[in-house]
Design a protein around this motif. Structure first.
Motif, short mmCIF file in Angstrom:
data_model
loop_
_atom_site.label_atom_id
_atom_site.label_comp_id
_atom_site.label_asym_id
_atom_site.label_seq_id
_atom_site.Cartn_x
_atom_site.Cartn_y
_atom_site.Cartn_z
N ILE A 1 0.93 -1.38 0.06
CA ILE A 1 -0.04 0.06 -0.13
C ILE A 1 0.81 1.26 -0.07
CG2 ILE A 1 -1.96 1.20 1.20
CD1 ILE A 1 -2.48 -1.70 0.24
N GLU A 2 0.66 2.05 -0.98
CA GLU A 2 1.74 3.22 -1.27
C GLU A 2 1.01 4.45 -1.15
OE1 GLU A 2 3.88 1.94 -4.72
OE2 GLU A 2 4.39 0.00 -4.04
N ASN A 3 1.03 5.39 -0.36
CA ASN A 3 0.74 6.53 -0.29
C ASN A 3 -0.90 6.83 -0.66
OD1 ASN A 3 3.83 6.82 -2.01
ND2 ASN A 3 3.44 8.22 -0.11
N VAL A 4 -1.47 5.92 -0.15
CA VAL A 4 -2.96 5.65 -0.57
C VAL A 4 -3.84 6.65 0.22
CG1 VAL A 4 -4.85 4.12 0.07
CG2 VAL A 4 -2.95 3.18 -1.41
N PHE A 5 -4.78 7.32 -0.63
CA PHE A 5 -5.80 8.28 -0.02
C PHE A 5 -7.16 7.58 -0.35
CE2 PHE A 5 -2.21 10.93 0.21
CZ PHE A 5 -2.52 11.94 1.34
N LYS A 6 -8.14 7.62 0.31
CA LYS A 6 -9.47 7.19 -0.16
C LYS A 6 -10.39 8.21 0.44
CE LYS A 6 -12.80 5.02 -2.04
NZ LYS A 6 -12.69 4.87 -3.62
N ARG A 7 -11.26 8.92 -0.50
CA ARG A 7 -12.06 10.12 -0.27
C ARG A 7 -13.26 9.81 -0.80
NH1 ARG A 7 -7.53 12.75 -2.65
NH2 ARG A 7 -6.04 13.67 -1.29
N ASP B 1 -21.47 18.81 -0.29
CA ASP B 1 -20.73 19.66 -1.23
C ASP B 1 -19.39 19.31 -1.19
OD1 ASP B 1 -23.27 20.53 -2.24
OD2 ASP B 1 -23.32 22.29 -0.78
N GLY B 2 -19.00 18.34 -0.13
CA GLY B 2 -17.58 18.27 0.24
C GLY B 2 -17.30 17.09 -0.06
N GLU B 3 -16.33 16.31 0.89
CA GLU B 3 -15.74 15.11 0.89
C GLU B 3 -15.24 14.69 2.26
OE1 GLU B 3 -12.59 14.95 -2.14
OE2 GLU B 3 -11.18 15.94 -0.64
N PHE B 4 -15.20 13.30 2.36
CA PHE B 4 -14.73 12.65 3.63
C PHE B 4 -13.48 11.93 3.13
CE2 PHE B 4 -14.37 8.95 6.46
CZ PHE B 4 -14.26 9.32 7.37
N THR B 5 -12.44 12.10 3.88
CA THR B 5 -11.30 11.52 3.66
C THR B 5 -11.07 10.27 4.45
OG1 THR B 5 -10.13 13.43 2.72
CG2 THR B 5 -8.82 11.62 3.31
N ALA B 6 -11.36 9.04 4.10
CA ALA B 6 -11.32 7.84 5.01
C ALA B 6 -9.80 7.42 5.32
CB ALA B 6 -12.12 6.48 4.64
N LEU B 7 -9.03 7.45 4.37
CA LEU B 7 -7.71 6.97 4.39
C LEU B 7 -6.72 8.04 3.99
CD1 LEU B 7 -7.83 3.43 3.01
CD2 LEU B 7 -7.82 4.18 5.21
N LYS B 8 -5.67 8.35 4.74
CA LYS B 8 -4.74 9.51 4.40
C LYS B 8 -3.36 9.22 4.36
CE LYS B 8 -8.16 12.15 7.12
NZ LYS B 8 -8.38 12.64 8.88
N ASP B 9 -2.85 9.07 3.16
CA ASP B 9 -1.49 8.58 2.96
C ASP B 9 -0.89 7.44 3.82
OD1 ASP B 9 1.08 8.91 1.84
OD2 ASP B 9 1.78 10.53 3.35
N ILE B 10 -1.77 6.37 3.21
CA ILE B 10 -1.26 4.99 4.22
C ILE B 10 -0.11 4.19 3.43
CG2 ILE B 10 -2.35 2.59 4.69
CD1 ILE B 10 -3.36 5.07 6.37
N ASN B 11 0.89 3.85 4.10
CA ASN B 11 1.85 3.11 3.63
C ASN B 11 2.10 1.91 4.27
OD1 ASN B 11 3.55 4.76 1.27
ND2 ASN B 11 2.77 6.14 2.76
N LEU B 12 1.89 0.68 3.70
CA LEU B 12 2.12 -0.58 4.46
C LEU B 12 2.42 -1.63 3.58
CD1 LEU B 12 -1.21 -0.46 6.86
CD2 LEU B 12 1.16 -0.12 7.60
N GLN B 13 3.01 -2.69 3.87
CA GLN B 13 3.54 -3.67 3.20
C GLN B 13 3.05 -4.89 4.27
OE1 GLN B 13 7.56 -3.46 1.89
NE2 GLN B 13 7.03 -2.50 -0.11
N PHE B 14 2.65 -6.20 3.43
CA PHE B 14 2.36 -7.53 4.29
C PHE B 14 3.14 -8.43 3.32
CE2 PHE B 14 -1.23 -4.38 5.46
CZ PHE B 14 -1.17 -4.64 6.65
N PRO C 1 -10.67 2.65 16.51
CA PRO C 1 -11.91 2.85 16.64
C PRO C 1 -12.91 2.97 15.42
CG PRO C 1 -10.61 4.72 17.07
CD PRO C 1 -9.70 3.65 16.79
N SER C 2 -14.26 3.00 15.90
CA SER C 2 -15.25 2.92 14.69
C SER C 2 -14.69 4.38 13.84
CB SER C 2 -16.41 2.92 14.98
OG SER C 2 -17.25 3.46 13.89
N GLY C 3 -14.57 4.21 12.32
CA GLY C 3 -14.42 5.34 11.70
C GLY C 3 -12.82 5.70 11.49
N SER C 4 -12.05 4.44 11.81
CA SER C 4 -10.54 4.78 11.85
C SER C 4 -10.05 4.36 10.22
CB SER C 4 -9.69 4.06 12.82
OG SER C 4 -9.91 2.87 12.83
N GLY C 5 -10.85 3.66 9.72
CA GLY C 5 -10.41 3.53 8.25
C GLY C 5 -10.14 1.84 7.94
#
Length: 237
Positions: free
Chosen positions: A9-15, A20-33, A44-48
């Motif tokens: 997962i490289e520099n992932v954002f999810k909006r 009239d706007g947007e909600f950003t659920a993921l903010k610059d996620i970088n992970l490897q498995f 917590p709930s809503g953390s992504g």
């Protein structure tokens, strides 16, 4: 555990658009498995957590950044290619078992193989082997309404594992189970992780589940807050 990275997962954002706007659920996620990991997303709930699992499972794609799963760029897959990746290589276990009530335990597990056009004799062997893994071979002919909650979740595990996927995604799998059944299914999944080399990724806030994990990624407000390697508790807990 091998050193092969199968999820990146490289520099992932999810909006998502909201009014009239947007909600950003993921903010610059970088992970490897890596292959054979037994890891969890905690927060917590809503953390992504679920949003990230949906991207890894090719049920969704990033708004920005890149998600590579088994060498495939999720954003570049067609609907058919995404379906093929899920059907062939990824198993899903949810808090709601989603068993088909009109079909037997055997038929519920077999369903995943019907999508792959596997011959009937091979399907039968694979289904019975999967039911043996979860200790339910003697219940193959029963309908879901005859099962306990723990047995229903074990059927869901068998359904996810019957195709021997490289990755299993488990979203709050213990939410509807008591402590005894939670430990039972976690021991089953850990055994399959070790025997088959399957990578398990959990979304959870259950401390009992966390006790079995070898890696915990803490999410908060769409960010990775902490990524820790841990020593799991005894399997006899």
């Amino acid at each position: 555990m091998t050193s092969e990275t199968i999820i990146s997962i490289e520099n992932v954002f999810k909006r998502y658009p909201v009014g009239d706007g947007e909600f950003t659920a993921l903010k610059d996620i970088n992970l490897q498995f890596k292959r054979s990991e037994f890891a969890g997303l905690v927060g917590p709930s809503g953390s992504g957590k679920t949003t990230l699992l949906n991207i890894i499972g090719s049920l969704d794609s990033p708004t920005e950044g890149r998600a590579m799963v088994l060498g495939k760029n999720i954003s570049e897959l067609s609907h058919r290619e995404s379906a093929w990746l899920r059907n062939k290589h990824i198993g899903f276990i949810f808090q709601v078992y989603n068993l088909l009530p009109v079909y037997t335990v055997f038929e519920n597990v077999e369903f995943a193989l019907l999508l792959q056009n596997i011959p009937a004799d091979e399907r039968k062997k694979a289904v019975m082997k999967a039911l043996e893994w979860v200790g339910l071979a003697d219940m193959a002919g029963k309908k879901p309404d005859k099962l306990s909650g723990g047995e229903g979740q074990r059927v869901a595990i068998a359904r996810a594992m019957v195709k021997k996927p490289e990755i299993v995604i488990a979203d709050e799998p213990s939410a509807n189970l008591d402590a005894a059944n939670t430990h039972a299914i976690l021991k089953t999944m850990k055994k399959l992780n070790e025997e088959l080399g399957t990578t398990f990724l959990f979304s959870t806030h259950d401390e009992k589940v966390m006790g079995y994990l070898e890696r915990i990624v803490h999410l908060r407000d769409g960010y990775v807050e902490q990524d820790e390697i841990i020593s799991p508790k005894s399997m006899t807990t």
